[in-house]
Design an enzyme around this catalytic site. Structure first.
Site, mmCIF file in Angstrom:
data_model
loop_
_atom_site.group_PDB
_atom_site.id
_atom_site.type_symbol
_atom_site.label_atom_id
_atom_site.label_comp_id
_atom_site.label_asym_id
_atom_site.label_seq_id
_atom_site.Cartn_x
_atom_site.Cartn_y
_atom_site.Cartn_z
ATOM 1 C CB CYS A 1 59.581 28.980 33.592
ATOM 2 S SG CYS A 1 59.283 27.982 32.255
ATOM 3 C CG HIS B 1 64.144 28.694 33.930
ATOM 4 N ND1 HIS B 1 63.252 28.360 35.229
ATOM 5 C CD2 HIS B 1 63.923 28.092 32.916
ATOM 6 C CE1 HIS B 1 62.506 27.282 35.172
ATOM 7 N NE2 HIS B 1 62.478 27.229 33.735
ATOM 8 C CD GLU C 1 64.634 30.058 38.165
ATOM 9 O OE1 GLU C 1 64.548 28.985 38.126
ATOM 10 O OE2 GLU C 1 65.223 31.155 37.462
#
Length: 276
Positions: free
Chosen positions: A130, A218, A220
């Site tokens: 990001c 993202h 995760e």
């Protein structure tokens, strides 16, 4: 597989004392304000990988958190000075909520540059996510971010533009996005676009010269993370739309976890192959 925590808030909370023989050594530079939440997201992701990893969490020493007492951070996180002479198989640098700030106005910008220079001699491969991806591309290639009028927010199904060890096994790839800036057309032979989306733009980029992968989203994120961000922005009175491609029967639906695990598993296996 098993995750060995060398430090961090999650280690304190769980009492993790696992010791692994010859794990893949990862350094996670956590730039997010809610450090425990971000730790949990990455540790959960790493726990699904097919190789054992040992994780050290790093903070920016030049940044003073508004959310966590400095003494607590000093007890829990390493700084670059602490690990300066160490070697790591991989480094992950998280996003940060500073997209609307000029790079040189970010308080830890000089330290961030030092970190990126340090990685060339101390880290085999890096992933920047990001904001860190945009900032890393700016430092490494001089390509600046472009602020967009409306937040890119949702889950985007990306096309695979190049088949590499990192994108092996993918036909398409889903990834959460939550950002106010993007990269335009990439026209630098040192930087390859591996996955992209017509609206989200370049999503995964890689460079052999910097031994780095730059991920605009993202991977995760947990199932409810985008929904929590939507509610947070709405409570602050910020302009925000519901995340795209995220709800199924009015419920947040995780359509990216399998792809995120596969992506990071490809990465840690590439680290294992180059270990000597």
């Amino acid at each position: 597989m098993t995750v060995q925590l060398n430090n961090g808030f999650l280690k304190q909370q769980t009492g993790n004392t696992i010791q692994i023989d010859q794990p893949v050594k990862l350094l996670v530079v956590n730039l997010m304000p809610n450090k425990l939440e971000t730790e949990r997201q990455f540790v959960r992701l790493f726990s699904h990988l097919s190789l054992d990893v040992a994780v050290t969490f790093l903070r920016m020493a030049s940044h003073h958190s508004k959310h966590i007492p400095e003494a607590k951070l000093q007890q829990t996180y390493a700084t670059l000075t602490d690990v300066y002479d160490q070697q790591f198989d991989g480094m992950v640098v998280t996003g940060a909520p500073v997209e609307d700030i000029a790079y040189d106005a970010v308080d830890y910008w000089p330290e961030f540059n030092t970190l990126l220079n340090w990685r060339h001699d101390h880290v085999r491969q890096s992933i920047l996510e990001c904001w860190a991806a945009q900032a890393g591309i700016y430092v490494d290639f001089g390509i600046n971010k472009r602020v967009i009028p409306k937040k890119l927010f949702g889950v985007y199904r990306c096309e695979i533009d190049q088949k590499t060890a990192l994108t092996a096994g993918f036909n398409q790839l889903s990834m959460p996005q939550s950002r106010h800036a993007t990269l335009g057309h990439i026209n630098d032979p040192r930087l390859a676009v591996l996955a992209s989306d017509p609206e989200a733009g370049p999503v995964i980029l890689a460079s052999k010269q910097t031994h780095s992968t730059y991920i605009s989203g993202h991977p995760e994120y947990e199932t409810n993370t985008l929904f929590n961000e939507f509610n947070r922005d709405r409570e602050k009175g910020l302009p925000i739309q519901l995340p795209k491609n995220y709800f199924s029967k009015d419920k947040p639906t995780n359509t990216w976890q399998r792809d995120s695990i596969h992506l990071y598993d490809n990465w840690v296996h590439s680290l294992k192959k180059v270990k000597v």
